[in-house]
Motif scaffolding. Structure first.
Motif, PDB file in Angstrom:
ATOM      1  N   GLY A 135       1.018  -1.426   0.209  1.00  0.00           N
ATOM      2  CA  GLY A 135       0.303  -0.132  -0.544  1.00  0.00           C
ATOM      3  C   GLY A 135       0.712   1.400   0.547  1.00  0.00           C
ATOM      4  N   TYR A 136       1.494   1.229   0.367  1.00  0.00           N
ATOM      5  CA  TYR A 136       3.166   2.746   0.783  1.00  0.00           C
ATOM      6  C   TYR A 136       4.108   2.670  -0.488  1.00  0.00           C
ATOM      7  CZ  TYR A 136       5.678   5.821   3.378  1.00  0.00           C
ATOM      8  OH  TYR A 136       5.897   7.077   3.733  1.00  0.00           O
ATOM      9  N   ASN A 137       3.802   1.667  -1.352  1.00  0.00           N
ATOM     10  CA  ASN A 137       4.780   1.776  -2.481  1.00  0.00           C
ATOM     11  C   ASN A 137       3.443   2.501  -3.492  1.00  0.00           C
ATOM     12  OD1 ASN A 137       7.606   1.609  -2.957  1.00  0.00           O
ATOM     13  ND2 ASN A 137       6.808  -0.446  -1.233  1.00  0.00           N
ATOM     14  N   HIS A 138       2.099   1.632  -3.166  1.00  0.00           N
ATOM     15  CA  HIS A 138       0.702   1.850  -4.178  1.00  0.00           C
ATOM     16  C   HIS A 138       0.708   3.926  -4.324  1.00  0.00           C
ATOM     17  CE1 HIS A 138      -3.078   2.028  -6.059  1.00  0.00           C
ATOM     18  NE2 HIS A 138      -3.478   2.779  -5.105  1.00  0.00           N
ATOM     19  N   MET A 139       1.315   4.430  -2.970  1.00  0.00           N
ATOM     20  CA  MET A 139       1.185   5.361  -2.428  1.00  0.00           C
ATOM     21  C   MET A 139       1.913   7.017  -3.882  1.00  0.00           C
ATOM     22  SD  MET A 139       0.444   5.997   1.327  1.00  0.00           S
ATOM     23  CE  MET A 139       0.066   7.604   1.265  1.00  0.00           C
ATOM     24  N   VAL A 140       2.933   5.864  -3.242  1.00  0.00           N
ATOM     25  CA  VAL A 140       4.667   5.949  -3.911  1.00  0.00           C
ATOM     26  C   VAL A 140       4.338   6.109  -6.075  1.00  0.00           C
ATOM     27  CG1 VAL A 140       6.702   6.191  -4.395  1.00  0.00           C
ATOM     28  CG2 VAL A 140       5.688   5.836  -2.214  1.00  0.00           C
ATOM     29  N   VAL A 141       3.764   5.319  -6.234  1.00  0.00           N
ATOM     30  CA  VAL A 141       2.971   5.491  -7.747  1.00  0.00           C
ATOM     31  C   VAL A 141       2.444   5.946  -8.040  1.00  0.00           C
ATOM     32  CG1 VAL A 141       2.659   3.783  -9.594  1.00  0.00           C
ATOM     33  CG2 VAL A 141       3.869   2.649  -7.475  1.00  0.00           C
ATOM     34  N   LYS A 142       1.640   6.402  -6.749  1.00  0.00           N
ATOM     35  CA  LYS A 142       0.481   7.413  -7.286  1.00  0.00           C
ATOM     36  C   LYS A 142       0.940   9.038  -7.571  1.00  0.00           C
ATOM     37  CE  LYS A 142      -4.814   7.532  -5.424  1.00  0.00           C
ATOM     38  NZ  LYS A 142      -4.986   7.756  -4.889  1.00  0.00           N
ATOM     39  N   SER A 143       1.679   8.728  -6.648  1.00  0.00           N
ATOM     40  CA  SER A 143       2.492  10.592  -6.158  1.00  0.00           C
ATOM     41  C   SER A 143       3.447  11.058  -8.120  1.00  0.00           C
ATOM     42  CB  SER A 143       3.450  10.157  -4.995  1.00  0.00           C
ATOM     43  OG  SER A 143       4.522  11.955  -5.086  1.00  0.00           O
ATOM     44  N   LEU A 144       4.029   9.937  -7.346  1.00  0.00           N
ATOM     45  CA  LEU A 144       5.392   9.637  -8.917  1.00  0.00           C
ATOM     46  C   LEU A 144       4.024  10.052 -10.257  1.00  0.00           C
ATOM     47  CD1 LEU A 144       7.751   7.517  -8.668  1.00  0.00           C
ATOM     48  CD2 LEU A 144       8.059   9.674  -8.771  1.00  0.00           C
ATOM     49  N   ARG A 145       2.902   9.541 -10.413  1.00  0.00           N
ATOM     50  CA  ARG A 145       2.007   9.455 -11.499  1.00  0.00           C
ATOM     51  C   ARG A 145       0.686  11.031 -11.414  1.00  0.00           C
ATOM     52  NH1 ARG A 145       0.881   3.597 -12.558  1.00  0.00           N
ATOM     53  NH2 ARG A 145       2.749   3.169 -13.886  1.00  0.00           N
ATOM     54  N   SER A 146       1.599  11.937 -10.146  1.00  0.00           N
ATOM     55  CA  SER A 146       0.755  13.267 -10.539  1.00  0.00           C
ATOM     56  C   SER A 146      -1.065  13.037  -9.872  1.00  0.00           C
ATOM     57  CB  SER A 146       0.898  14.229 -11.429  1.00  0.00           C
ATOM     58  OG  SER A 146       2.186  14.408 -11.680  1.00  0.00           O
ATOM     59  N   GLU A 147      -1.340  11.434  -9.021  1.00  0.00           N
ATOM     60  CA  GLU A 147      -2.422  11.139  -9.292  1.00  0.00           C
ATOM     61  C   GLU A 147      -2.794  11.877  -7.364  1.00  0.00           C
ATOM     62  OE1 GLU A 147      -3.515   7.843  -9.172  1.00  0.00           O
ATOM     63  OE2 GLU A 147      -2.878   7.111 -11.143  1.00  0.00           O
ATOM     64  N   ASN A 148      -4.251  12.005  -7.082  1.00  0.00           N
ATOM     65  CA  ASN A 148      -3.844  13.137  -4.888  1.00  0.00           C
ATOM     66  C   ASN A 148      -3.470  11.217  -4.502  1.00  0.00           C
ATOM     67  OD1 ASN A 148      -4.486  14.821  -5.966  1.00  0.00           O
ATOM     68  ND2 ASN A 148      -6.873  13.885  -6.136  1.00  0.00           N
ATOM     69  N   VAL A 149      -3.019  12.069  -3.348  1.00  0.00           N
ATOM     70  CA  VAL A 149      -2.181  10.617  -2.917  1.00  0.00           C
ATOM     71  C   VAL A 149      -2.954  10.742  -1.562  1.00  0.00           C
ATOM     72  CG1 VAL A 149      -0.531   9.930  -1.170  1.00  0.00           C
ATOM     73  CG2 VAL A 149      -0.707  10.290  -3.774  1.00  0.00           C
ATOM     74  N   ARG A 150      -3.269   9.139  -0.602  1.00  0.00           N
ATOM     75  CA  ARG A 150      -4.649   9.666   0.552  1.00  0.00           C
ATOM     76  C   ARG A 150      -4.174   9.078   1.363  1.00  0.00           C
ATOM     77  NH1 ARG A 150      -9.980   8.843  -2.893  1.00  0.00           N
ATOM     78  NH2 ARG A 150      -8.646   7.580  -3.589  1.00  0.00           N
ATOM     79  N   VAL A 151      -4.161   8.740   2.462  1.00  0.00           N
ATOM     80  CA  VAL A 151      -3.653   8.058   4.117  1.00  0.00           C
ATOM     81  C   VAL A 151      -4.888   6.197   2.959  1.00  0.00           C
ATOM     82  CG1 VAL A 151      -3.236   7.789   5.719  1.00  0.00           C
ATOM     83  CG2 VAL A 151      -3.480   9.499   5.119  1.00  0.00           C
ATOM     84  N   LYS A 152      -5.864   6.659   2.624  1.00  0.00           N
ATOM     85  CA  LYS A 152      -6.816   5.416   3.311  1.00  0.00           C
ATOM     86  C   LYS A 152      -5.729   4.556   2.065  1.00  0.00           C
ATOM     87  CE  LYS A 152      -9.973   6.840  -0.223  1.00  0.00           C
ATOM     88  NZ  LYS A 152     -11.871   6.667  -0.338  1.00  0.00           N
ATOM     89  N   ASP A 153      -4.795   4.862   0.982  1.00  0.00           N
ATOM     90  CA  ASP A 153      -4.431   4.146  -0.242  1.00  0.00           C
ATOM     91  C   ASP A 153      -3.561   3.440   0.716  1.00  0.00           C
ATOM     92  OD1 ASP A 153      -6.190   5.163  -1.414  1.00  0.00           O
ATOM     93  OD2 ASP A 153      -4.094   7.108  -2.439  1.00  0.00           O
ATOM     94  N   ILE A 154      -2.821   3.306   1.700  1.00  0.00           N
ATOM     95  CA  ILE A 154      -1.318   2.401   2.027  1.00  0.00           C
ATOM     96  C   ILE A 154      -2.592   1.329   2.835  1.00  0.00           C
ATOM     97  CG2 ILE A 154      -2.749   2.865   4.989  1.00  0.00           C
ATOM     98  CD1 ILE A 154       0.464   2.695   4.950  1.00  0.00           C
ATOM     99  N   PHE A 155      -4.067   1.218   2.493  1.00  0.00           N
ATOM    100  CA  PHE A 155      -4.881  -0.611   2.544  1.00  0.00           C
ATOM    101  C   PHE A 155      -4.921  -0.803   1.094  1.00  0.00           C
ATOM    102  CE2 PHE A 155      -5.704   2.004   6.325  1.00  0.00           C
ATOM    103  CZ  PHE A 155      -5.774   1.597   7.370  1.00  0.00           C
ATOM    104  N   GLU A 156      -3.963  -0.133  -0.099  1.00  0.00           N
ATOM    105  CA  GLU A 156      -4.872  -1.033  -0.926  1.00  0.00           C
ATOM    106  C   GLU A 156      -4.093  -2.727  -0.939  1.00  0.00           C
ATOM    107  OE1 GLU A 156      -5.744  -0.835  -5.425  1.00  0.00           O
ATOM    108  OE2 GLU A 156      -6.053   0.410  -3.407  1.00  0.00           O
ATOM    109  N   GLY A 157      -3.400  -3.061  -0.561  1.00  0.00           N
ATOM    110  CA  GLY A 157      -2.334  -4.141  -0.218  1.00  0.00           C
ATOM    111  C   GLY A 157      -3.430  -5.333   0.035  1.00  0.00           C
ATOM    112  N   PHE A 158      -3.935  -4.754   0.984  1.00  0.00           N
ATOM    113  CA  PHE A 158      -5.256  -6.155   1.277  1.00  0.00           C
ATOM    114  C   PHE A 158      -6.070  -6.503   0.900  1.00  0.00           C
ATOM    115  CE2 PHE A 158      -3.584  -3.853   4.473  1.00  0.00           C
ATOM    116  CZ  PHE A 158      -3.544  -4.985   6.321  1.00  0.00           C
ATOM    117  N   LYS A 159      -6.132  -5.567  -0.295  1.00  0.00           N
ATOM    118  CA  LYS A 159      -7.533  -6.541  -1.585  1.00  0.00           C
ATOM    119  C   LYS A 159      -6.925  -7.814  -1.151  1.00  0.00           C
ATOM    120  CE  LYS A 159      -8.636  -1.769  -3.743  1.00  0.00           C
ATOM    121  NZ  LYS A 159      -8.711  -1.369  -4.655  1.00  0.00           N
TER     122      LYS A 159
END
Length: 205
Positions: free
Chosen positions: A45-69
């Motif tokens: 989830g943390y790296n998901h946030m990093v990729v979103k940031s580098l792609r100029s997408e909005n980063v949200r704290v809840k993105d860190i839970f993406e890994g639980f899918k």
């Protein structure tokens, strides 16, 4: 050749842009990783946030839970096991060896001062005491190490900034090495932060 200066500048600007979000996500990730089962998903989830940031997408704290899918959970754990198991084994062996070496000599410096003896004599006396009272010495060694290192915990505050910065930098390098494009189709080059039309201008102060 990678533009290291550009990557470092980009990493800092992206970290600073969402600093509050990164701090909250880093705290959540560090404390959440206390539980073994959550390490892989939170890292994903943390790296998901990093990729979103580098792609100029909005980063949200809840993105860190993406890994639980479900589709990400098992993959993240395979990566954690393969990449960290050798390190953990080596670290465990090193810690045990270090402890075996240090254990007999934990009392050496106080003895050197108190007895006003030579260094070798102090080491011998410390080893004699440690071997004759192993349980107490183990406890003392653990407590001593805890008291010495607890003062360094305050320095972890800096990690709330350096961790996201380092992750953004590393992932930015991966973007460049693999030729992966950002959403806007840009990549780091030597003019990225000099060009007045740079896509990163909106990150500057």
């Amino acid at each position: 050749m990678l533009d290291y200066e550009g990557l470092i500048k980009e990493s800092w600007l992206l970290t600073k842009k969402d600093l509050g979000t990164w701090i909250a996500a880093t705290i959540l990730g560090l404390f959440g990783s206390i539980f073994l089962i959550t390490i892989g998903p939170l890292a994903y989830g943390y790296n998901h946030m990093v990729v979103k940031s580098l792609r100029s997408e909005n980063v949200r704290v809840k993105d860190i839970f993406e890994g639980f899918k479900l589709r990400n959970f098992f993959g993240s754990w395979i990566v954690i096991i393969v990449s960290t198991l050798p390190y953990l084994l080596i670290a465990l062996i090193s810690s045990l060896l270090a402890y075996i070496v240090v254990f007999p000599f934990v009392y050496t410096m106080p003895l050197l001062v108190l007895r006003k003896c030579g260094g070798i004599a102090a080491c011998k006396e410390s080893a004699r005491i440690a071997i004759s009272r192993p349980v107490e010495t183990i406890l003392i060694t653990i407590l001593y190490g805890f008291f010495v290192n607890i003062g360094f915990l305050a320095l972890l505050i800096g990690a709330l900034i350096t961790i996201p910065f380092a992750e953004i930098f590393l992932t930015g390098v991966v973007f460049d090495l693999t030729g992966e494009e950002r959403t806007n189709g840009t990549s780091i080059d030597e003019n990225t932060f000099l060009n007045e039309n740079s896509p990163y201008d909106n990150f500057s102060e």
